[in-house]
Write a protein that holds these residues in place. Structure first.
Motif, PDB file in Angstrom:
ATOM      1  N   VAL A   1      51.963 -22.896 -18.875  1.00  0.00           N
ATOM      2  CA  VAL A   1      51.554 -21.658 -18.230  1.00  0.00           C
ATOM      3  C   VAL A   1      50.658 -22.029 -17.052  1.00  0.00           C
ATOM      4  CG1 VAL A   1      50.384 -19.440 -18.542  1.00  0.00           C
ATOM      5  CG2 VAL A   1      51.638 -20.449 -20.455  1.00  0.00           C
ATOM      6  N   LEU A   2      50.990 -21.470 -15.894  1.00  0.00           N
ATOM      7  CA  LEU A   2      50.202 -21.724 -14.692  1.00  0.00           C
ATOM      8  C   LEU A   2      49.622 -20.389 -14.246  1.00  0.00           C
ATOM      9  CD1 LEU A   2      49.382 -23.793 -12.510  1.00  0.00           C
ATOM     10  CD2 LEU A   2      51.554 -23.323 -11.371  1.00  0.00           C
ATOM     11  N   ASP A   3      48.317 -20.292 -14.232  1.00  0.00           N
ATOM     12  CA  ASP A   3      47.636 -19.063 -13.820  1.00  0.00           C
ATOM     13  C   ASP A   3      48.224 -17.809 -14.482  1.00  0.00           C
ATOM     14  OD1 ASP A   3      45.742 -17.545 -12.498  1.00  0.00           O
ATOM     15  OD2 ASP A   3      46.925 -17.360 -10.666  1.00  0.00           O
ATOM     16  N   GLY A   4      48.456 -17.902 -15.787  1.00  0.00           N
ATOM     17  CA  GLY A   4      48.924 -16.738 -16.532  1.00  0.00           C
ATOM     18  C   GLY A   4      50.422 -16.484 -16.482  1.00  0.00           C
ATOM     19  N   VAL A   5      51.148 -17.333 -15.762  1.00  0.00           N
ATOM     20  CA  VAL A   5      52.599 -17.147 -15.650  1.00  0.00           C
ATOM     21  C   VAL A   5      53.322 -18.303 -16.347  1.00  0.00           C
ATOM     22  CG1 VAL A   5      54.548 -16.929 -14.050  1.00  0.00           C
ATOM     23  CG2 VAL A   5      52.323 -15.936 -13.457  1.00  0.00           C
ATOM     24  N   ALA A   6      54.241 -17.975 -17.264  1.00  0.00           N
ATOM     25  CA  ALA A   6      54.965 -19.011 -17.999  1.00  0.00           C
ATOM     26  C   ALA A   6      55.991 -19.690 -17.100  1.00  0.00           C
ATOM     27  CB  ALA A   6      55.647 -18.412 -19.215  1.00  0.00           C
TER      28      ALA A   6
ATOM     29  N   VAL B   1      49.390 -16.219 -26.100  1.00  0.00           N
ATOM     30  CA  VAL B   1      48.449 -17.251 -26.566  1.00  0.00           C
ATOM     31  C   VAL B   1      47.403 -17.516 -25.475  1.00  0.00           C
ATOM     32  CG1 VAL B   1      48.209 -19.678 -27.245  1.00  0.00           C
ATOM     33  CG2 VAL B   1      50.142 -18.325 -28.105  1.00  0.00           C
ATOM     34  N   TRP B   2      47.868 -17.623 -24.264  1.00  0.00           N
ATOM     35  CA  TRP B   2      47.003 -17.852 -23.094  1.00  0.00           C
ATOM     36  C   TRP B   2      45.914 -16.779 -23.037  1.00  0.00           C
ATOM     37  CZ3 TRP B   2      46.883 -20.956 -18.547  1.00  0.00           C
ATOM     38  CH2 TRP B   2      46.242 -20.392 -17.449  1.00  0.00           C
ATOM     39  N   GLU B   3      46.338 -15.539 -23.227  1.00  0.00           N
ATOM     40  CA  GLU B   3      45.379 -14.429 -23.144  1.00  0.00           C
ATOM     41  C   GLU B   3      44.404 -14.436 -24.316  1.00  0.00           C
ATOM     42  OE1 GLU B   3      48.135 -11.207 -22.771  1.00  0.00           O
ATOM     43  OE2 GLU B   3      48.377 -11.524 -20.603  1.00  0.00           O
ATOM     44  N   VAL B   4      44.938 -14.636 -25.517  1.00  0.00           N
ATOM     45  CA  VAL B   4      44.087 -14.604 -26.712  1.00  0.00           C
ATOM     46  C   VAL B   4      43.017 -15.701 -26.645  1.00  0.00           C
ATOM     47  CG1 VAL B   4      44.084 -15.095 -29.197  1.00  0.00           C
ATOM     48  CG2 VAL B   4      45.724 -13.476 -28.246  1.00  0.00           C
ATOM     49  N   LEU B   5      43.403 -16.884 -26.205  1.00  0.00           N
ATOM     50  CA  LEU B   5      42.442 -17.986 -26.170  1.00  0.00           C
ATOM     51  C   LEU B   5      41.611 -17.995 -24.890  1.00  0.00           C
ATOM     52  CD1 LEU B   5      44.634 -20.822 -27.765  1.00  0.00           C
ATOM     53  CD2 LEU B   5      42.857 -19.450 -28.876  1.00  0.00           C
ATOM     54  N   GLY B   6      41.949 -17.133 -23.960  1.00  0.00           N
ATOM     55  CA  GLY B   6      41.165 -17.052 -22.715  1.00  0.00           C
ATOM     56  C   GLY B   6      41.342 -18.266 -21.824  1.00  0.00           C
ATOM     57  N   LEU B   7      42.561 -18.816 -21.800  1.00  0.00           N
ATOM     58  CA  LEU B   7      42.813 -20.018 -21.000  1.00  0.00           C
ATOM     59  C   LEU B   7      42.818 -19.692 -19.510  1.00  0.00           C
ATOM     60  CD1 LEU B   7      45.443 -21.284 -23.514  1.00  0.00           C
ATOM     61  CD2 LEU B   7      43.447 -22.637 -22.819  1.00  0.00           C
ATOM     62  N   ARG B   8      42.644 -20.717 -18.692  1.00  0.00           N
ATOM     63  CA  ARG B   8      42.534 -20.514 -17.245  1.00  0.00           C
ATOM     64  C   ARG B   8      43.168 -21.689 -16.515  1.00  0.00           C
ATOM     65  NH1 ARG B   8      36.561 -20.040 -16.070  1.00  0.00           N
ATOM     66  NH2 ARG B   8      36.707 -22.268 -15.655  1.00  0.00           N
ATOM     67  N   GLY B   9      43.721 -21.449 -15.342  1.00  0.00           N
ATOM     68  CA  GLY B   9      44.308 -22.538 -14.548  1.00  0.00           C
ATOM     69  C   GLY B   9      45.673 -22.920 -15.088  1.00  0.00           C
ATOM     70  N   MET B  10      45.647 -23.841 -16.056  1.00  0.00           N
ATOM     71  CA  MET B  10      46.915 -24.308 -16.644  1.00  0.00           C
ATOM     72  C   MET B  10      46.731 -24.481 -18.146  1.00  0.00           C
ATOM     73  SD  MET B  10      46.593 -28.384 -15.911  1.00  0.00           S
ATOM     74  CE  MET B  10      44.954 -29.142 -15.967  1.00  0.00           C
ATOM     75  N   ALA B  11      47.850 -24.556 -18.841  1.00  0.00           N
ATOM     76  CA  ALA B  11      47.846 -24.893 -20.266  1.00  0.00           C
ATOM     77  C   ALA B  11      49.284 -25.187 -20.668  1.00  0.00           C
ATOM     78  CB  ALA B  11      47.305 -23.741 -21.110  1.00  0.00           C
TER      79      ALA B  11
ATOM     80  N   ALA C   1      44.706 -27.407 -23.532  1.00  0.00           N
ATOM     81  CA  ALA C   1      43.996 -26.912 -22.343  1.00  0.00           C
ATOM     82  C   ALA C   1      44.186 -27.844 -21.151  1.00  0.00           C
ATOM     83  CB  ALA C   1      42.511 -26.743 -22.652  1.00  0.00           C
ATOM     84  N   ILE C   2      44.324 -29.149 -21.426  1.00  0.00           N
ATOM     85  CA  ILE C   2      44.575 -30.095 -20.329  1.00  0.00           C
ATOM     86  C   ILE C   2      45.799 -30.927 -20.674  1.00  0.00           C
ATOM     87  CG2 ILE C   2      43.608 -31.824 -18.781  1.00  0.00           C
ATOM     88  CD1 ILE C   2      40.872 -30.864 -19.469  1.00  0.00           C
ATOM     89  N   PRO C   3      46.960 -30.367 -20.388  1.00  0.00           N
ATOM     90  CA  PRO C   3      48.194 -31.097 -20.686  1.00  0.00           C
ATOM     91  C   PRO C   3      48.339 -32.317 -19.774  1.00  0.00           C
ATOM     92  CG  PRO C   3      48.675 -28.967 -19.643  1.00  0.00           C
ATOM     93  CD  PRO C   3      47.203 -29.042 -19.815  1.00  0.00           C
ATOM     94  N   GLY C   4      49.184 -33.243 -20.199  1.00  0.00           N
ATOM     95  CA  GLY C   4      49.408 -34.468 -19.414  1.00  0.00           C
ATOM     96  C   GLY C   4      49.884 -34.159 -18.000  1.00  0.00           C
ATOM     97  N   LEU C   5      49.445 -34.991 -17.067  1.00  0.00           N
ATOM     98  CA  LEU C   5      49.835 -34.815 -15.665  1.00  0.00           C
ATOM     99  C   LEU C   5      50.454 -36.095 -15.111  1.00  0.00           C
ATOM    100  CD1 LEU C   5      46.622 -32.859 -14.558  1.00  0.00           C
ATOM    101  CD2 LEU C   5      48.922 -31.899 -14.749  1.00  0.00           C
TER     102      LEU C   5
END
Ligand SMILES: Nc1ncnc2c1ncn2[C@@H]1O[C@H](COP(=O)(O)OP(=O)(O)O)[C@@H](O)[C@H]1O
Ligand SMILES: [Mg+2]
Length: 307
Positions: free
Chosen positions: A192-197, A244-254, A274-278
């Motif tokens: 998910v990038l900025d709330g968009v899958a 899931v992103w919303e419930v956990l309050g994630l931001r940026g990427m996940a 919260a910090i997936p591999g890059l």
């Protein structure tokens, strides 16, 4: 142009992956024309950050410290904006038990589970409850440490005899472990990038074996993106990931890890990263690419989203 401190390495068990993520991020930042200060997250982290005085910190750390809210706490204290999720989302995502409780409370499907601390086994005789747990979860039972990544410390117990050794292995990684119901079916990863899958990635084993070893041995798993899934599954998986992103309050990427049950077609959320591999072969960059966002654009986007 910004002055960007890239936090990488660190002391977690995922140090090597982090160094590879960091190296790629640094290359991209150079190409994007930024002033880059690489920082290996060690004892001098605070001093080095103060000296470097970056405009923003790019956190390319995985596992303990980097992904569990610790480094985020320090950056907030020093007053440096950083990429990715805030403290609370990191804490809740990194602790699989906490995350699963949040998901259950929000009505999001996750495999049934029980979780205990080492203290409960030592001081409260939790081991005496294993027969009930085994009956409730059925074999094989998945046993994993609450806070770890990259499949470290995960065991599949096929029968009651295998449970104690699996618990012991998991306790060597964390003082809290979970016993979870096994889901037979493919592994899906939804970034998910900025709330968009982004497009779904499916881990497809090469050859006939379809087990844990196959999934995690290099060359034995192929990652397909976009995943070729039965009708409607992609959309359901993406919706689930955004919830899931919303419930956990994630931001940026996940990256949200999900299992698709072969038997029932249901989706079950395993965890949120919260910090997936890059790295070159990581799933978030692959998914972004499939969505038409190349690696450099992804890195710039994450910088722009830094809070
Ligand atoms: N309940 C489960 N049923 C089937 N496979 C599982 C289950 N839990 C974990 N796995 C397998 O182990 C992998 C890693 O588990 P996960 O919970 O995502 O932890 P992490 O990625 O942090 O090590 C999954 O991608 C999946 O292949
Ligand atoms: Mg995972």
């Amino acid at each position: 142009m910004s002055r960007v401190a890239v936090l990488q390495g660190g002391q977690s068990l995922e140090r090597q992956v982090s160094l590879r993520s960091g190296a790629r991020v640094i290359d991209a930042l150079h190409r994007l024309g930024h002033d880059v200060v690489p920082v290996d997250a060690g004892q001098d982290l605070v001093v080095r950050l103060r000296d470097a005085a970056p405009d923003v910190a790019f956190i390319a750390l995985h596992g303990r410290d980097g992904e569990d809210g610790t480094v985020q706490e320090l950056l907030e204290l020093i007053g440096i904006p950083y990429t990715g999720s805030g403290i609370s989302a990191c804490i809740q995502s990194f602790d699989k038990v906490l995350a699963k409780h949040r998901l259950v409370d929000a009505g999001i499907p996750t495999p049934d589970f029980f979780a205990f601390t080492e203290a409960a086994f030592k001081g409260l005789g939790a081991a005496q409850a294993l027969p009930e747990i085994e009956q409730r979860l059925d074999f094989p039972i998945v046993i994993k440490p609450a806070g770890q990544g990259s499949a470290l410390g995960i065991r599949f117990a096929d029968n009651a005899g295998a449970v104690p050794a699996a618990l012991l292995a998991a306790f060597s990684y964390d003082s809290k472990v979970l016993l979870e119901r096994f889901v037979q079916g493919p592994d899906l990863a939804i970034s998910v990038l900025d709330g968009v899958a982004l497009p779904v990635v499916e881990a497809v084993p090469v050859g006939e074996r379809y087990d844990f070893e196959a999934r995690y041995n290099i060359g034995q798993t192929e990652f397909v993106c976009p995943a070729q899934l039965p009708d409607g599954v992609t959309e359901r998986a993406q919706e689930l990931a955004v919830r899931v992103w919303e419930v956990l309050g994630l931001r940026g990427m996940a990256r949200i890890d999900v299992m698709l049950s072969e038997e029932t077609g249901e989706l079950f959320v395993l965890e949120a990263n919260a910090i997936p591999g890059l790295t070159d072969t990581s799933l978030l960059p692959q998914a972004a690419e499939a969505a038409g966002i190349d690696y450099d654009a992804l890195i710039q986007r994450l910088l722009d989203l830094a809070a």
